[in-house]
Design an enzyme around this catalytic site. Structure first.
Site, PDB file in Angstrom:
ATOM      1  N   LEU A  18       6.969  20.101  15.050  1.00  0.00           N
ATOM      2  CA  LEU A  18       6.977  21.375  14.322  1.00  0.00           C
ATOM      3  C   LEU A  18       5.704  22.161  14.621  1.00  0.00           C
ATOM      4  CD1 LEU A  18       7.990  19.858  10.884  1.00  0.00           C
ATOM      5  CD2 LEU A  18       9.497  21.106  12.453  1.00  0.00           C
ATOM      6  N   ASP A  60       6.121  14.413  15.330  1.00  0.00           N
ATOM      7  CA  ASP A  60       4.893  14.787  14.610  1.00  0.00           C
ATOM      8  C   ASP A  60       4.122  13.563  14.094  1.00  0.00           C
ATOM      9  OD1 ASP A  60       4.618  17.717  14.466  1.00  0.00           O
ATOM     10  OD2 ASP A  60       6.602  17.634  13.548  1.00  0.00           O
ATOM     11  N   GLU A  65      -2.047  11.584   8.735  1.00  0.00           N
ATOM     12  CA  GLU A  65      -2.643  11.899   7.429  1.00  0.00           C
ATOM     13  C   GLU A  65      -1.618  12.405   6.428  1.00  0.00           C
ATOM     14  OE1 GLU A  65      -6.543  14.261   5.978  1.00  0.00           O
ATOM     15  OE2 GLU A  65      -4.956  15.500   6.815  1.00  0.00           O
ATOM     16  N   ASP A  66      -0.538  13.033   6.924  1.00  0.00           N
ATOM     17  CA  ASP A  66       0.432  13.610   5.994  1.00  0.00           C
ATOM     18  C   ASP A  66       1.249  12.569   5.243  1.00  0.00           C
ATOM     19  OD1 ASP A  66      -0.144  16.334   6.405  1.00  0.00           O
ATOM     20  OD2 ASP A  66       0.854  16.240   8.349  1.00  0.00           O
ATOM     21  N   ARG A  85      10.180  14.741   9.140  1.00  0.00           N
ATOM     22  CA  ARG A  85       9.007  13.857   9.039  1.00  0.00           C
ATOM     23  C   ARG A  85       9.153  12.790   7.953  1.00  0.00           C
ATOM     24  NH1 ARG A  85       3.263  16.317   9.618  1.00  0.00           N
ATOM     25  NH2 ARG A  85       3.044  14.117  10.085  1.00  0.00           N
ATOM     26  N   ARG A 131       5.178  22.674   2.082  1.00  0.00           N
ATOM     27  CA  ARG A 131       5.423  21.237   2.284  1.00  0.00           C
ATOM     28  C   ARG A 131       5.262  20.411   1.003  1.00  0.00           C
ATOM     29  NH1 ARG A 131       4.710  19.870   7.757  1.00  0.00           N
ATOM     30  NH2 ARG A 131       5.585  21.588   8.988  1.00  0.00           N
ATOM     31  N   HIS A 164      -1.296  23.877   5.553  1.00  0.00           N
ATOM     32  CA  HIS A 164      -1.714  22.955   4.499  1.00  0.00           C
ATOM     33  C   HIS A 164      -2.999  23.455   3.849  1.00  0.00           C
ATOM     34  CE1 HIS A 164       0.433  19.655   6.970  1.00  0.00           C
ATOM     35  NE2 HIS A 164       1.102  19.773   5.842  1.00  0.00           N
ATOM     36  N   CYS A 251      -5.786  15.589  10.283  1.00  0.00           N
ATOM     37  CA  CYS A 251      -4.392  15.133  10.385  1.00  0.00           C
ATOM     38  C   CYS A 251      -4.239  13.871  11.228  1.00  0.00           C
ATOM     39  CB  CYS A 251      -3.513  16.195  11.024  1.00  0.00           C
ATOM     40  SG  CYS A 251      -3.694  17.834  10.359  1.00  0.00           S
TER      41      CYS A 251
HETATM   42  N1  GLY Z   1       3.103  19.753  13.442  1.00  0.00           N
HETATM   43  C1  GLY Z   1       2.620  19.280  12.215  1.00  0.00           C
HETATM   44  C2  GLY Z   1       3.488  19.645  11.096  1.00  0.00           C
HETATM   45  O1  GLY Z   1       4.073  20.713  11.127  1.00  0.00           O
HETATM   46  O2  GLY Z   1       3.677  18.922  10.157  1.00  0.00           O
END
Ligand code: GLY
Length: 256
Positions: A18, A60, A65-66, A85, A131, A164, A251
């Protein structure tokens, strides 16, 4: 002090991930080289790396980190807000299990991306974004409160150019934050000592404080000289290929 970091190399199809920016298609070999330099910097900061398998099912997935919020007292496995994701958390939860007695989870309908969560000592700022939704933020705040931390939400949905919260803010220690102009006036942020990333250098506001060093994105000389003058030990890292995919320095690792 951090002692470990979870990292994962970009997959062969990293370019299929993404992105909301228009900076061109990333070169995977170059991204691998930049990731290697990033990992070497973490080792130089004294961290032992836990390297997960590359995973082409999730383009991704290098942005580990996400998928979790890690603190000294608990870990929270997130539920990333982008459908592509969500499955990334399976391998992350498995990797964290040996290290955390207290492993909580964000449950539907909540969503949280770790990139929206900024720790400032015992306090957390939680970005409400495209998100991270309010339900997810509430669940996260409850998990953090149970572990003795405070938190507050910062709504970034109207702020241009911020995927973010941490796309625009980083904690530098000692009550000081590096922040973009767009975020500087937000409630919950203005009370800190602010170092403002100049216009055109917003990407530099995502940096990583690790054991007395700051990992800093190469190519942002005005922000760099501000941090140099404040006495920080910067480690410059080339991030061009990750920037193309909306990824910042923070990230690329989960530090604990
Ligand atoms: N490419 C990182 C994200 O959109 O989560």
């Amino acid at each position: 002090m951090f002692t470990k970091a979870i990292v994962r190399q970009p997959s062969s199809n990293f370019a299929d991930g993404l992105t909301s920016v228009d900076l061109g298609v990333p070169d995977v070999d170059r991204a691998l080289g930049q990731h290697r330099a990033y990992c070497e910097a973490l080792v130089r900061c004294g961290l032992e790396l836990i390297e997960l398998e590359r995973d082409a099912e999730f383009p991704d997935s290098t942005f580990v980190e996400d998928t979790a919020i890690l603190t000294h007292r608990c870990a929270v496995v997130t539920r990333p807000g982008a459908a592509s994701r969500t499955g990334e958390t399976v391998s992350i939860a498995a990797a964290l299990a040996p290290y955390y007695d207290r492993l909580c989870r964000i449950e539907p309908p909540g969503t949280v991306d770790g990139g929206d969560v900024c720790q400032i000592d015992e306090h957390f700022l939680i970005g409400i974004s495209d998100r991270t939704n309010e339900d997810g933020a509430t669940q996260l705040a409850e998990h953090l409160a149970a572990a003795g931390y405070t938190s507050r939400n910062v709504d970034i949905r109207g702020l241009d150019g911020l995927l973010h919260l941490k796309s625009g803010i980083s904690y530098l220690g000692d009550g000081r934050v590096l922040v973009t102009e767009a975020l500087a006036g937000e409630k919950g942020i203005e009370q800190y000592e602010l170092v403002r990333a100049p216009d055109g250098e917003e990407y530099a506001a995502n940096c990583v404080l690790v054991n007395g060093h700051i990992l800093f994105a190469n190519g942002f000389p005005r922000t760099k000289s501000m941090l140099d003058e404040l006495g920080y030990q910067l480690i410059d890292i080339e991030m061009s290929e990750f920037q193309k995919m909306d990824g910042g320095l923070s990230c690329l690792s989960l530090r604990f």
